[in-house]
Design an enzyme around this catalytic site. Structure first.
Site, PDB file in Angstrom:
ATOM      1  N   LYS A  22       0.838  -1.210   0.000  1.00  0.00           N
ATOM      2  CA  LYS A  22       0.000   0.000   0.000  1.00  0.00           C
ATOM      3  C   LYS A  22       0.870   1.256   0.000  1.00  0.00           C
ATOM      4  CE  LYS A  22      -1.759   1.591   4.070  1.00  0.00           C
ATOM      5  NZ  LYS A  22      -1.444   2.998   4.351  1.00  0.00           N
ATOM      6  N   ASN A  23       1.849   1.286   0.914  1.00  0.00           N
ATOM      7  CA  ASN A  23       2.607   2.525   1.075  1.00  0.00           C
ATOM      8  C   ASN A  23       3.644   2.749  -0.024  1.00  0.00           C
ATOM      9  OD1 ASN A  23       1.035   3.253   3.183  1.00  0.00           O
ATOM     10  ND2 ASN A  23       2.486   2.644   4.779  1.00  0.00           N
ATOM     11  N   CYS A 116      -6.178   7.912   8.983  1.00  0.00           N
ATOM     12  CA  CYS A 116      -6.231   7.351  10.339  1.00  0.00           C
ATOM     13  C   CYS A 116      -5.857   8.403  11.371  1.00  0.00           C
ATOM     14  CB  CYS A 116      -5.204   6.215  10.482  1.00  0.00           C
ATOM     15  SG  CYS A 116      -5.642   4.714   9.640  1.00  0.00           S
ATOM     16  N   ARG A 123      -2.426  14.810  12.474  1.00  0.00           N
ATOM     17  CA  ARG A 123      -1.250  14.469  11.663  1.00  0.00           C
ATOM     18  C   ARG A 123      -0.782  15.686  10.854  1.00  0.00           C
ATOM     19  NH1 ARG A 123      -1.989   8.630   9.158  1.00  0.00           N
ATOM     20  NH2 ARG A 123       0.230   8.790   8.796  1.00  0.00           N
ATOM     21  N   ASP A 308       3.986   0.372  12.199  1.00  0.00           N
ATOM     22  CA  ASP A 308       2.812  -0.297  11.609  1.00  0.00           C
ATOM     23  C   ASP A 308       2.706  -1.762  12.047  1.00  0.00           C
ATOM     24  OD1 ASP A 308       2.285   2.069  10.332  1.00  0.00           O
ATOM     25  OD2 ASP A 308       3.120   1.464   8.418  1.00  0.00           O
ATOM     26  N   ARG A 401      -8.976  -0.493   3.816  1.00  0.00           N
ATOM     27  CA  ARG A 401      -8.089   0.546   3.293  1.00  0.00           C
ATOM     28  C   ARG A 401      -6.714  -0.030   2.954  1.00  0.00           C
ATOM     29  NH1 ARG A 401      -6.648   4.256   7.119  1.00  0.00           N
ATOM     30  NH2 ARG A 401      -5.200   4.756   5.475  1.00  0.00           N
TER      31      ARG A 401
HETATM   32  N1  EPU Z   1       5.266  14.500  11.166  1.00  0.00           N
HETATM   33  C1  EPU Z   1       5.274  15.831  11.457  1.00  0.00           C
HETATM   34  N2  EPU Z   1       5.120  16.711  10.433  1.00  0.00           N
HETATM   35  C2  EPU Z   1       4.965  16.313   9.141  1.00  0.00           C
HETATM   36  C3  EPU Z   1       4.972  14.950   8.844  1.00  0.00           C
HETATM   37  C4  EPU Z   1       5.118  14.067   9.877  1.00  0.00           C
HETATM   38  O1  EPU Z   1       5.388  16.222  12.604  1.00  0.00           O
HETATM   39  O2  EPU Z   1       4.849  17.180   8.268  1.00  0.00           O
HETATM   40  C5  EPU Z   1       5.426  13.538  12.255  1.00  0.00           C
HETATM   41  C6  EPU Z   1       4.254  12.577  12.388  1.00  0.00           C
HETATM   42  O3  EPU Z   1       3.196  13.139  13.135  1.00  0.00           O
HETATM   43  C7  EPU Z   1       4.887  11.394  13.070  1.00  0.00           C
HETATM   44  C8  EPU Z   1       6.314  11.411  12.502  1.00  0.00           C
HETATM   45  O4  EPU Z   1       6.499  12.681  11.928  1.00  0.00           O
HETATM   46  O5  EPU Z   1       4.955  11.616  14.451  1.00  0.00           O
HETATM   47  C9  EPU Z   1       6.593  10.375  11.455  1.00  0.00           C
HETATM   48  O6  EPU Z   1       5.557  10.356  10.542  1.00  0.00           O
HETATM   49  P1  EPU Z   1       5.818  10.099   9.000  1.00  0.00           P
HETATM   50  O7  EPU Z   1       5.690  11.415   8.304  1.00  0.00           O
HETATM   51  O8  EPU Z   1       7.024   9.288   8.783  1.00  0.00           O
HETATM   52  O9  EPU Z   1       4.576   9.249   8.671  1.00  0.00           O
HETATM   53  P2  EPU Z   1       3.853   9.328   7.346  1.00  0.00           P
HETATM   54  O10 EPU Z   1       4.855   9.577   6.291  1.00  0.00           O
HETATM   55  O11 EPU Z   1       2.675  10.206   7.452  1.00  0.00           O
HETATM   56  C10 EPU Z   1       4.101   6.828   6.643  1.00  0.00           C
HETATM   57  C11 EPU Z   1       3.117   5.726   6.384  1.00  0.00           C
HETATM   58  C12 EPU Z   1       2.496   5.301   7.711  1.00  0.00           C
HETATM   59  C13 EPU Z   1       3.604   4.834   8.632  1.00  0.00           C
HETATM   60  C14 EPU Z   1       4.635   5.952   8.811  1.00  0.00           C
HETATM   61  C15 EPU Z   1       5.820   5.559   9.640  1.00  0.00           C
HETATM   62  C16 EPU Z   1       2.298   6.257   4.195  1.00  0.00           C
HETATM   63  C17 EPU Z   1       1.160   6.714   3.345  1.00  0.00           C
HETATM   64  N3  EPU Z   1       2.081   6.206   5.485  1.00  0.00           N
HETATM   65  O12 EPU Z   1       3.317   7.862   7.224  1.00  0.00           O
HETATM   66  O13 EPU Z   1       1.630   4.223   7.412  1.00  0.00           O
HETATM   67  O14 EPU Z   1       3.071   4.507   9.878  1.00  0.00           O
HETATM   68  O15 EPU Z   1       5.111   6.384   7.522  1.00  0.00           O
HETATM   69  O16 EPU Z   1       6.446   4.471   9.081  1.00  0.00           O
HETATM   70  O17 EPU Z   1       3.357   5.910   3.683  1.00  0.00           O
HETATM   71  C18 EPU Z   1      -0.202   2.832   7.706  1.00  0.00           C
HETATM   72  O18 EPU Z   1       0.115   2.282   6.652  1.00  0.00           O
HETATM   73  O19 EPU Z   1      -1.076   2.378   8.484  1.00  0.00           O
HETATM   74  C19 EPU Z   1       0.464   4.063   8.085  1.00  0.00           C
HETATM   75  C20 EPU Z   1      -0.012   4.897   8.999  1.00  0.00           C
END
Ligand code: EPU
Length: 421
Positions: A22-23, A116, A123, A308, A401
């Site tokens: 998915k990701n 989520c 987020r 995850d 999802r």
């Molecule tokens: N964060 C910020 N500001 C930002 C972006 C992120 O403060 O602008 C914080 C987040 O709140 C979190 C941390 O940085 O505390 C890390 O978040 P990250 O940005 O790495 O997460 P993400 O990129 O939004 C992806 C995956 C998630 C997975 C995380 C960590 C996708 C679409 N989503 O999220 O997947 O948990 O990396 O590996 O790639 C899932 O598949 O269920 C899922 C949530």
């Protein structure tokens, strides 16, 4: 709203195939905007978030043919750079369209992405915004709800991520790939999906080096060409099935996977007493001595223990002998669901929003539950499968999802799980 009904404790065995990640899919689809030539994507998981991504792309003006696994995409006619608010509100992945739109049109309009609720403050996307500013974009923001980004002239940048973010790294990388000049990104996330995205963009003519390490150098091109990509296996699904097999003490062969992407989990499985074997694209979990030994984890960016996989691992620890501390470092709402596991009979104490302590082993009992998010959802399914009696899981949308035809695949290995409307 569909529900899952599970009658637990059925013996599980056999073979289960892993879907495309998915990701990874959620980044490769928006990346198609970077090129005006034809794109083919294979091994796509047939899940809600992919359908949502295609809706957004179609709404922007792309032409897509999709048979549930392979898609052909033509974005040459896209003229719109505004994301449909209703569509973007349904999933966090919608933010991945912004960088490519900005890079191609010098402008993008979008609402704060949905998805989520696993982190406080809905987020944040501050890293994305800071990154786009580094490329020379100006951002008008309507009270954190709607954003209008515009650049007269996008320029290559040197940018240090103040914290490691998977999607922010991917977004900056995609944007930089067609901004002439050399962009240097530091403190990048290193997830396999990032390396896969770089490999793919490079086959289209991008010049990205260092993906999979903290420093990436991107030599921006005026344009990139046609592309073909096979989505990598979903490492979170692989890990979730491995944990299910260990928790149910089942002989399970997981195929179409890449075990090298879940080495941290496998090292822990070795320590807690799970017997397994693996090759390049398969993983066999074997029935063995029980109970397993409790073992602490602390979630960490790749290659550390994936956040995850934290929720399925919590279920596994309810079946292990001793006390384990689960420390969730990435999101501050990702342990709240453990309350439901306590209702099923687990002995769990929440120390603070980031830490729970589990005392095992405890038998679990079927319950009526609501899936709060995708990964807690799969954890509840695993709990239901190893619990005594009947479990009902509402809000299956949250599981759909990310997991393709989950109940069909689980039934094939002996689970008694059905979907009711
Ligand atoms: N964060 C910020 N500001 C930002 C972006 C992120 O403060 O602008 C914080 C987040 O709140 C979190 C941390 O940085 O505390 C890390 O978040 P990250 O940005 O790495 O997460 P993400 O990129 O939004 C992806 C995956 C998630 C997975 C995380 C960590 C996708 C679409 N989503 O999220 O997947 O948990 O990396 O590996 O790639 C899932 O598949 O269920 C899922 C949530």
């Amino acid at each position: 709203m569909p529900k899952f009904i599970i009658n637990g404790k059925k013996p599980l065995s056999g073979q289960i195939a892993v879907s495309g990640a998915k990701n990874s899919a959620l980044k490769i689809i928006p990346a198609s905007i970077l090129s005006t030539e034809k794109i083919t994507i294979k091994n796509l998981p047939n899940i809600e978030d992919v359908t949502r991504s295609f809706e957004v792309l179609t709404d922007l003006g792309a032409k897509i043919t999709y048979n549930g696994s392979e898609a052909n995409i033509d974005t040459s006619n896209i003229a719109n750079n505004e994301l449909n608010a209703k569509m973007a509100d349904k999933f966090r992945g919608s933010i991945m369209f912004v960088g490519p739109l900005l890079a191609r049109f010098g402008e993008a309009k979008f609402p704060h992405p949905g998805g989520c609720v696993i982190g406080a403050g809905g987020r944040p996307i501050d890293l994305f915004l800071e990154g786009y500013r580094a490329f020379g974009a100006e951002i008008k923001e309507e009270s954190g709800k709607f954003y209008h980004i515009k650049a007269k002239h996008l320029q290559a940048a040197e940018y240090f991520f103040p914290l490691v973010s998977v999607t922010a790294t991917e977004s900056m990388m995609m944007t930089a790939s067609i901004i002439p000049g050399t962009t240097i990104l530091k403190n990048c996330a290193m997830e396999p999906e990032i390396s896969a995205l770089a490999d793919y963009l490079n086959t289209q003519g991008a010049q990205i080096s260092g993906a999979g390490t903290p420093i990436m150098v991107i030599k921006g091109q005026n344009k990139i060409g046609a592309g073909e990509f096979t989505v990598i296996p979903d490492r979170i699904e692989t890990g979730s099935f491995a944990i299910l097999a260990a928790a149910a003490n089942a002989n399970l062969e997981i195929i179409n996977c890449q075990p090298e992407h879940i080495m941290t989990l496998l090292k822990i499985m070795e320590r807690i007493g799970v017997d397994f074997e693996y090759g390049r694209d398969w993983l066999k979990i074997k029935k063995g001595k029980r109970p397993l030994k409790a073992h602490d984890i602390k979630t960490h960016e790749y290659p550390g223990f994936a956040t995850d996989l934290q929720s399925p691992y919590v279920v596994l620890m309810t079946q292990a002998q001793g006390i384990s501390l689960i420390h969730e470092t990435i999101y501050d709402r990702r342990l709240l669901w453990t309350d439901m596991l306590s209702q099923m009979g687990a002995s769990i104490i929440m120390c603070d929003p980031h830490r729970v302590v589990i005392q095992g082993p405890t038998p679990l009992f079927g319950k009526r539950l609501i899936s709060p998010d995708l990964r807690a959802g799969i954890a509840l399914v695993i709990a239901g499968l190893i619990a005594e009696g009947r479990t009902e899981i509402d809000n299956v949308y949250q599981i759909d999802r990310g997991y393709e035809k989950l109940e069909e695949r689980l039934r094939k290995i002996g689970a008694d799980i059905s979907r009711v409307e």
